[in-house]
Design an enzyme around this catalytic site. Structure first.
Site, short mmCIF file in Angstrom:
data_model
loop_
_atom_site.label_atom_id
_atom_site.label_comp_id
_atom_site.label_asym_id
_atom_site.label_seq_id
_atom_site.Cartn_x
_atom_site.Cartn_y
_atom_site.Cartn_z
N SER A 124 0.72 -1.26 0.05
CA SER A 124 -0.05 0.03 -0.07
C SER A 124 0.68 1.12 -0.03
CB SER A 124 -0.85 -0.08 1.18
OG SER A 124 -1.34 1.22 1.63
N TYR A 149 -2.32 -1.01 11.09
CA TYR A 149 -2.67 -1.56 9.70
C TYR A 149 -1.47 -0.98 8.81
CZ TYR A 149 -4.21 -1.53 4.91
OH TYR A 149 -4.01 -1.80 3.49
N LYS A 153 1.86 -3.31 6.84
CA LYS A 153 2.26 -3.28 5.23
C LYS A 153 3.68 -3.25 5.54
CE LYS A 153 -1.69 -4.25 3.18
NZ LYS A 153 -1.83 -5.43 2.50
#
Length: 338
Positions: A124, A149, A153
């Site tokens: 991302s 979150y 990643k």
């Protein structure tokens, strides 16, 4: 190639399965259905004419992973599986680290033990944090993530980078997505978030279909043309095609490759609202709210490297993204619960 797609019944995963099967690849799906639905399998078959092999399993279940790699002759893995709600990750960080990072380590160990060392990872643009510059190239330094979150990643990218460095047999592609929206043109698969949507477009479509009263816009005083945040929105089908194109980098000796997948065009929140209204004829009521902590003014991609090395470029424009998002929601006002 035979591709294991983890999280293959999810939003991006399901669209990628369509593109893989359409282009002649064999697909094995692994998904625990925590944020997806069994109905997706029937709809994928209706679109492609092929029933994908499906395992209802969790990437934290090492024994099942081993069974899959022993039973299926997997050439490569496209790894989507993971929890992805930003707000929830702030409230439950341990759950996110255990699921996303622990599960990925499980997957990599199982792959290594069974001689499958080719992986495309669903990363991302959040790994750039507040970007050092825009448009963002792959040379832009990774930044400080603003939530657990995002850190999962970033950390998984580091784990894959270190794995690739330690063992030259590994071929790894990190795909850094910008903001996927839209849906398959059939209107039968699309984004179906649990609870209140975290992302802009499903919130807009749920307002349009009457499930939500109005859209909340967080901040209208950013240093952008209309004061609302600017992001790079990419059609999910273009994004899915990027994964298929990335398979060419999974060749012996390729090592680590990193690509941004975006359009290179920034649209503000109000741009999205206006384009959605023009594409669908549906009015979207909205209210301006205070900025959210961690939000940045603008973030959009330079994806020229993906074009040079993979021959990939986003093709679908913002009106098509809006129209396809609406077709999905209109046909499925309650998502897969309909």
């Amino acid at each position: 190639m035979k591709i294991l797609v983890t999280g293959g019944t999810g939003y991006i995963g399901s669209h990628t399965v369509v593109e893989l099967q359409t282009q002649g690849h064999d697909v094995v799906i692994l998904d625990n259905l925590s944020n997806s639905d069994m109905k997706v399998l029937d709809r994928l078959e209706a679109i492609t004419g092929v029933r994908a092999v499906f395992y209802n399993a969790d990437i934290r279940d090492k024994k099942t992973l081993d069974d899959i790699f022993e039973k299926e002759d997997i050439d490569a893995v496209i790894h989507f599986a993971g929890l992805k709600a930003v707000g929830e990750s702030v409230q439950k960080p341990l759950m996110y680290y255990e699921n996303n990072i622990g599960g990925t380590i499980n997957l990599l160990n199982s792959m290594s033990e069974h001689g499958c060392k080719n992986i495309i990872f669903s990363s991302s643009a959040t790994v750039y944090g507040t970007p050092a510059f825009v448009p963002i190239t792959e040379e832009c330094p990774k930044g400080t993530c603003t939530n657990p979150y995002g850190w999962t990643k970033s950390m998984i990218e580091q784990i894959l980078t270190d794995t690739c460095f330690a063992d030259k047999e590994w071929n790894v592609v990190l795909l850094r997505y910008f903001n996927p929206i839209g849906a398959h043109e059939s209107g039968t698969i699309g984004e179906n978030p649990n609870g209140i949507p975290n992302n802009l477009m499903p919130y807009v479509t749920q307002v349009a279909v009457g499930r939500l009263k109005e859209l909340g816009i967080f901040g209208d005083d950013y240093d952008t043309p209309d004061g609302t945040g600017v992001r790079d929105y990419i059609h999910v089908v273009d994004l899915a095609d990027g994964h298929v194109k990335a398979l060419k980098k999974l060749e012996p000796g390729s090592g680590l490759s990193i690509y941004n997948l975006g359009t290179g065009q920034g649209y503000s929140v109000l741009d999205i609202v206006r384009n959605f209204e023009e594409a669908t004829g549906v009015k979207i009521p909205y209210v301006i709210k205070e900025r959210r902590a961690g939000d940045i003014a603008e973030c959009y991609a330079d994806s020229s490297k993906a074009f040079r090395e993979l021959g990939w470029k986003a093709k679908k424009g913002i009106k098509e993204m809006c129209a396809d998002s609406w077709r999905w929601q209109k046909n499925n006002p309650n998502g897969y619960a309909d």
